[in-house]
Write an enzyme that holds these catalytic residues in place. Structure first.
Site, mmCIF file in Angstrom:
data_model
loop_
_atom_site.group_PDB
_atom_site.id
_atom_site.type_symbol
_atom_site.label_atom_id
_atom_site.label_comp_id
_atom_site.label_asym_id
_atom_site.label_seq_id
_atom_site.Cartn_x
_atom_site.Cartn_y
_atom_site.Cartn_z
ATOM 1 C CG ASP A 249 -1.811 1.191 1.302
ATOM 2 O OD1 ASP A 249 -2.373 1.564 0.255
ATOM 3 O OD2 ASP A 249 -1.938 1.772 2.397
ATOM 4 C CG ASP A 251 -1.627 7.502 0.526
ATOM 5 O OD1 ASP A 251 -0.626 8.151 0.182
ATOM 6 O OD2 ASP A 251 -2.652 7.403 -0.168
#
Length: 433
Positions: A249, A251
């Protein structure tokens, strides 16, 4: 298809006083022999070698190629004319699309896949591109989709933000290329001919691959290549073989979590991330980002601005000798009611996590073995995505640290941050669950 190998290099930095650079020994064979065997494996049996420095060493070793059941011929370059200037001599012999290799590059790639890509759309040529761990001193390529829009030669303009895509010096070219190459004038494909081709409105396509294609121009690189051959890395990275990946991922894992990031200047890479990604690069795993970016659908951030954010990310990682193999993002968001929202993106889709569309796309494009792959995220959405895709899940305690509580899921491992997560994967799993 005929293959042309540019084999005129001297190898001064390698200390080769009595051998041309393409004849340097790699894993017990001259580098050129490895290239011939690769070509033969994919049914390319006709090869023209453009020789120069100590050409008799090359011609004496390979002869007419019959020892390898191949047809090898030579064109000797008396005066160095650069990578493209030398090729001009072969214009009468090359009437159909042909493959170009540089004789000082170690490679093992799926030539058939490259040929299939080249046939998909009309172009003057297809170029292999890839990220590397030293983009700051490499010739870079910019693209829109798979169409090349610009070549950026080193040294780069100060302050340049870039996608880490480097010209890997492997091409399939149309014979129409010859009209852009002048006779008896030194010229280089990357610096002279390809930019000229674009200026004339011709199409050049970029084939991005993580396969092993590396220049061995220095003793350190030669040592590393030898090590990679002995470990099996060179052959294993061929796209015909499945590879594991570490999906990331973005953020809260790579960069500091900012709710609905809107400005490039608010993007901040977390401490230790570059080192962690560099260690992924040095392993057998691909480093692949899969990120939901609903701010695009909400009208908070344009796709062009997102590209600038990702250029900042790739430039920053590159300065630390790290790179991402690919960044996939979902621009959709199903809920309506945001001022300035983009109506066509306000949809339910199969790419927004926890759906696994981005992961399946990566699997298809990179031949990823999901059963040996991992997902590192900071939310329960990421952990749900991992479980939906059959990946081993790792939750990091940065970003949301799993406190979003959208899904009732338990990760396979919890780590303080990306560095610890990567350590756990590389130390305990050895590419298998």
């Amino acid at each position: 298809m005929i293959a042309v190998i540019l084999a005129g290099g001297k190898g001064t930095r390698l200390g080769l006083d009595d051998l041309p650079k393409p004849m340097v020994s790699v894993a017990g064979k001259p580098l050129l022999e490895h290239q011939l065997l690769l070509l033969k494996r994919y049914g390319i049996n006709q090869v023209i070698m453009l020789t120069g420095y100590l050409s008799e060493k090359i011609e004496g070793y390979f002869g007419n190629g019959s020892q390898w059941d191949m047809q090898v011929s030579y064109c000797r370059e008396d005066i160095p004319l650069g990578t493209s200037g030398a090729l001009k001599q072969l214009e009468p012999s090359l009437k159909e699309r042909f493959l170009v290799l540089y004789g000082d590059v170690v490679m093992d790639f799926d030539i058939k896949r490259f040929q299939d890509f080249d046939r998909q759309a009309p172009s003057l040529g297809s170029l292999i591109v890839h990220p590397n761990d030293h983009p700051y001193d490499s010739d870079l390529v910019e693209r829109e989709g798979d169409l090349i829009t610009r070549f950026i030669s080193k040294p780069h303009p100060e302050g340049l933000l870039y996608e880490n895509l480097v010209n890997a010096a492997v091409y399939i070219l149309s014979p129409k290329i010859f009209k852009y190459i002048k006779s008896d004038i030194s010229s280089d494909f990357g610096k002279d001919i390809f930019p000229l081709v674009l200026d004339h409105g011709e199409r050049l396509r970029a084939y991005n691959t993580p396969e092993y294609i590396k220049d061995l121009g220095t003793p350190d690189r030669l040592h590393k290549v030898e090590k990679d051959y002995s470990s099996g890395k060179v052959a294993n990275w061929n796209r015909g073989n499945k590879r594991p990946a570490i999906f990331l991922d973005r953020d809260g894992v790579i960069n500091r979590e900012v709710d609905n990031l809107r400005r490039v200047e608010d993007f901040e890479i977390l401490p230790g991330v570059s080192d962690a990604i560099r260690r992924i690069n040095q392993s057998e795993y691909l480093a692949v980002v899969v990120t939901n970016q609903p701010g695009i659908a909400k009208g908070f951030l344009s796709i062009e601005k997102l590209k600038e954010v990702h250029k900042l990310l790739e430039t920053s990682l590159g300065q630390e000798k790290a790179f991402l193999n690919q960044i996939y993002f979902c621009p959709h968001h199903p809920e309506k009611g945001f001022e300035g929202e983009v109506a066509e993106l306000k949809i339910s889709c199969d790419c927004r996590k926890p759906e696994i569309g981005m992961i399946l796309k990566a699997k298809a494009e990179y031949n990823i073995d999901l059963s040996k792959s991992f997902f590192i995220g900071d939310t329960t959405t990421d952990i749900r995505t991992a479980k939906n895709a059959g990946l081993t899940s790792v939750l990091v305690e940065t970003g949301y640290a799993g406190k979003d509580k959208r899904y009732d899921v338990t990760p396979d491992f919890v780590a303080p941050g990306l560095g610890h997560a990567v350590n756990w994967i590389l130390s305990n799993n050895k590419n298998s669950k």
